[in-house]
Design an enzyme around this catalytic site. Structure first.
Site, PDB file in Angstrom:
ATOM      1  N   LYS A  47      16.597  16.317  51.562  1.00 44.56           N
ATOM      2  CA  LYS A  47      15.330  15.818  51.009  1.00 44.56           C
ATOM      3  C   LYS A  47      14.611  14.929  52.034  1.00 44.56           C
ATOM      4  O   LYS A  47      15.252  14.150  52.741  1.00 44.56           O
ATOM      5  CB  LYS A  47      15.648  15.012  49.744  1.00 44.56           C
ATOM      6  CG  LYS A  47      14.469  14.283  49.116  1.00 44.56           C
ATOM      7  CD  LYS A  47      13.462  15.227  48.493  1.00 44.56           C
ATOM      8  CE  LYS A  47      12.254  14.460  47.938  1.00 44.56           C
ATOM      9  NZ  LYS A  47      11.160  15.401  47.578  1.00 44.56           N
ATOM     10  N   ASN A  71       4.424  21.535  42.776  1.00 47.40           N
ATOM     11  CA  ASN A  71       5.125  20.261  42.641  1.00 47.40           C
ATOM     12  C   ASN A  71       4.350  19.152  43.315  1.00 47.40           C
ATOM     13  O   ASN A  71       3.624  19.372  44.290  1.00 47.40           O
ATOM     14  CB  ASN A  71       6.541  20.350  43.231  1.00 47.40           C
ATOM     15  CG  ASN A  71       6.555  20.037  44.713  1.00 47.40           C
ATOM     16  OD1 ASN A  71       6.561  18.881  45.120  1.00 47.40           O
ATOM     17  ND2 ASN A  71       6.526  21.076  45.542  1.00 47.40           N
ATOM     18  N   ASN A 101      15.375  15.971  57.274  1.00 45.43           N
ATOM     19  CA  ASN A 101      13.913  16.038  57.256  1.00 45.43           C
ATOM     20  C   ASN A 101      13.365  14.614  57.262  1.00 45.43           C
ATOM     21  O   ASN A 101      13.702  13.821  56.390  1.00 45.43           O
ATOM     22  CB  ASN A 101      13.483  16.805  55.992  1.00 45.43           C
ATOM     23  CG  ASN A 101      11.985  16.945  55.873  1.00 45.43           C
ATOM     24  OD1 ASN A 101      11.276  15.973  55.631  1.00 45.43           O
ATOM     25  ND2 ASN A 101      11.491  18.161  56.024  1.00 45.43           N
ATOM     26  N   CYS A 132       3.675  17.378  54.464  1.00 44.13           N
ATOM     27  CA  CYS A 132       3.808  17.129  53.024  1.00 44.13           C
ATOM     28  C   CYS A 132       2.437  16.913  52.405  1.00 44.13           C
ATOM     29  O   CYS A 132       1.707  16.009  52.803  1.00 44.13           O
ATOM     30  CB  CYS A 132       4.684  15.912  52.734  1.00 44.13           C
ATOM     31  SG  CYS A 132       4.791  15.590  50.954  1.00 44.13           S
ATOM     32  N   THR A 195       4.302  23.730  51.563  1.00 45.41           N
ATOM     33  CA  THR A 195       3.595  24.298  50.404  1.00 45.41           C
ATOM     34  C   THR A 195       2.084  24.361  50.618  1.00 45.41           C
ATOM     35  O   THR A 195       1.537  23.684  51.485  1.00 45.41           O
ATOM     36  CB  THR A 195       3.875  23.450  49.153  1.00 45.41           C
ATOM     37  OG1 THR A 195       3.516  22.098  49.444  1.00 45.41           O
ATOM     38  CG2 THR A 195       5.327  23.518  48.748  1.00 45.41           C
ATOM     39  N   GLY A 219       7.201  29.204  45.962  1.00 45.70           N
ATOM     40  CA  GLY A 219       7.749  30.303  45.165  1.00 45.70           C
ATOM     41  C   GLY A 219       7.244  31.659  45.629  1.00 45.70           C
ATOM     42  O   GLY A 219       6.446  31.751  46.578  1.00 45.70           O
ATOM     43  N   GLY A 246       8.754  31.192  49.575  1.00 41.44           N
ATOM     44  CA  GLY A 246       8.913  32.222  48.551  1.00 41.44           C
ATOM     45  C   GLY A 246      10.087  33.160  48.724  1.00 41.44           C
ATOM     46  O   GLY A 246      10.231  34.116  47.960  1.00 41.44           O
ATOM     47  N   THR A 268      12.309  27.275  46.380  1.00 45.09           N
ATOM     48  CA  THR A 268      12.048  27.364  44.950  1.00 45.09           C
ATOM     49  C   THR A 268      12.935  28.397  44.244  1.00 45.09           C
ATOM     50  O   THR A 268      13.275  28.221  43.072  1.00 45.09           O
ATOM     51  CB  THR A 268      10.556  27.690  44.755  1.00 45.09           C
ATOM     52  OG1 THR A 268       9.820  26.655  45.413  1.00 45.09           O
ATOM     53  CG2 THR A 268      10.158  27.736  43.303  1.00 45.09           C
TER      54      THR A 268
END
Lengths: 310, 258
Positions: A47, A71, A101, A132, A195, A219, A246, A268
């Site tokens: 994380k 998210n 990370n 991020c 993302t 995803g 994904g 995901t």
């Protein structure tokens, strides 16, 4: 498992197979290690870690969309000191590559994270998070300009002897320019994609669903976008690329490898099926058997070659 | 916790979009405790839509038969999918998950506040407290949604009902009803599950009466195991994961939005 044909080299070091987990979807590996032996994986990305502890964004933090998930966690994490005391000792014993990370809000914070972690054993590489979308300052701001991305990369490069991976944002005009800038600044590898920005409205409340209003989409819905960015970046740089976005099946992983990924990360899809990375590892071995390919490394970037199989 | 393929033994449409499932899942049933939950993977075969599993509290845990029972309302794509399964279907499950209720046998007189589809986890806790003197406050929008009332009536005759439309019990909500009936000597513990405004009101009333208790919360969830940090709620010690530190929290820990 432990198929030597799956070993891949990412820069200076080897992974036992090319299947990692993506940062932010796997915590510090404790939870999923209760469901399967994490040592079977090529590696795990922990994380996102910041210097100070972070509480994260107000809930709701999640909303499901068609074949996707938005998210807005907001980099909730225990901070560097608690990570070193409570999480790293556990990660060291996992028996797989550990990617840490790191997320700074300033250049100095990136330097601090990199230099402190440089003195620690049990870390395979640092993944520099300049992408991020869910924090107000820092985060993605470093990832959308080539000069800023290069500056962060150079700072981390100078602060550590660990391999430096840089995680790129897809939310840019020309991802190849960012990729070339971080390569030139000393990155050992590129990871992509983070993302994509997204949001959803609750029509009953007539308000955005997420507490943070918008978040990052991941995803299966984002897979074609990720693959396109990977394809472009593979043509633009020489350093290895870890592909993500994904990936849910062995076939997805093969697409990424053929587009130029040396390794892939599952994010995901863990939520849809916690055994996804194990299924991908087995599926890669199966593909090599059926297609009579010697090693998975023979497939990296193969889709760029003009002559396909038919 | 583990992944187990369960078999759907029975599915009943209770009306008002409410469904009751009985699932044979020996391993999870063996370990599950009242107040814990399971994730049900609500898509088939190669489909990635719906992408995420859905969390459900446990209405009954029948350890001898190896069965779990769920009661849920169809509110979206996952619950809609689940409501259309047939007897004999396989269901991929993850559980048991989270922290359940404190054992009611530690107390002598217990209050239970059930709001609508918040009722199911409270039934499982009541079933282990047969020797405990408990009083149920059960509220819903209308009489038809006070499901399994007859089963509650088999366990206790201390039941107070309230409905929004007045079709059963007192018109209004259970907290107003409870506040007119209870005093600080009424119980030594309580359990509550229901919509947030109800939980907030229950917590306020019980704090006034100095009766401690537990609230079962829900939140949008992804992994269900504590890894993704997606399902947090506010507590007095910061954000806590509903899937791991919860879904059951000591009432005094829970911070509601003003």
């Amino acid at each position: 498992m432990n198929d030597p044909r799956l070993i891949v080299k990412v820069g200076q070091f080897s992974l036992k197979n090319p299947v990692l987990t993506a940062s932010g979807t796997f915590g510090f590996a404790r939870e999923y290690n209760r469901l399967f032996p994490v040592s079977a994986l090529g590696g795990i990305a922990a994380k996102g870690l910041t210097v100070q502890p972070r509480a994260g964004n107000p809930p709701p933090r999640l909303v499901e969309t068609p074949s996707g998930l938005i998210n807005a966690i907001g980099l909730q994490n225990p901070g560097l000191t608690a990570f070193l005391q409570q999480e790293l000792p556990f990660l060291r014993e996992l028996g797989t590559a550990v990617i840490v990370n790191i997320a700074g809000f300033t250049i100095d914070e990136f330097a601090h994270l990199a230099s402190v972690l440089d003195g620690e054993t049990g870390i395979t590489a640092l993944e520099v998070n300049i992408s991020c979308p869910n924090v107000k300052k820092g985060g993605m701001a470093f990832g959308i300009h080539p000069e800023a991305a290069a500056r962060v990369t150079r700072t981390v490069r100078e602060a550590t002897s660990l391999p430096v991976w840089v995680k790129l944002s897809p939310n840019v005009t020309a991802i190849t320019e960012i990729a070339q800038a971080v390569e030139e600044a000393g990155a050992d590898a590129i990871t992509l994609i983070n993302t994509l920005p997204g949001m959803a409205i609750d029509i009953k409340n007539r308000r955005p669903v997420l507490g943070n209003i918008s978040g990052g989409l991941s995803g299966p819905a984002v897979k074609p976008v990720a693959l396109h960015h990977l394809w472009q970046v593979y043509k633009a740089v020489k350093i290895p690329i870890v592909g993500m976005g994904g990936i849910s099946t062995p076939e997805d992983a093969l697409e990424f490898i053929m587009a130029g990924a040396t390794a892939v990360a599952v994010g995901t899809a863990m939520f849809h099926d916690p055994y996804t990375p194990l299924k991908i590892i087995n599926g890669l071995s199966g593909y090599l058997d059926v297609e009579q390919v010697g090693r998975v490394e023979d497939l990296i970037g193969i889709a760029h070659k003009k002559d396909g199989l038919d | 916790m583990q992944i187990e393929t369960g078999e759907l033994i029975n599915i009943t449409d209770k009306g008002n979009n409410l469904f009751h499932l009985i699932i044979k899942a020996d391993k999870i049933a063996d370990k599950a405790l009242p107040g814990q939950f399971i994730q049900v993977y609500c898509s088939e075969g190669e489909s990635y839509d719906p992408l995420l599993p859905r969390p459900f509290s446990l209405f009954r845990i029948e350890k001898e038969k190896g069965c779990l029972e769920l009661v849920f309302r169809v509110v979206g794509r996952g619950t809609s999918w689940l409501s259309k399964r047939h007897t004999g279907s396989s269901l991929k499950l993850l559980g048991p998950l989270g922290r359940g209720f404190t054992d009611p046998r530690e107390f002598s007189r217990v209050l239970i506040f059930a709001g609508g589809i918040g009722m199911p986890p409270l039934f499982s806790v009541a079933e282990v407290s047969k020797e405990v003197d408990f009083t149920l406050f059960y509220g819903a929008r209308s009489q038809g949604e006070l499901i399994f009332l007859e089963r509650w009536q088999q366990m206790t005759d201390q039941i107070f009902l309230a409905t929004d439309d007045g079709s059963a019990g007192q018109q209004g909500n259970i907290v107003e009803l409870a506040s007119s009936l209870l005093d600080s000597g009424s119980a030594d513990f309580y359990y509550a599950c229901g919509p947030r405004p109800m939980l907030k009101a229950v917590k306020r009333l019980m704090a006034k009466l100095k009766i401690p208790g537990e609230l079962s919360l829900e939140e949008r969830m992804a992994c269900g195991v504590g890894a993704c940090l997606g399902c947090v709620c506010r507590t007095t010690s910061g954000y806590a994961r509903v899937c791991t530190e919860g879904p059951v929290f000591a009432a005094e820990e829970v911070v509601f939005n003003e």
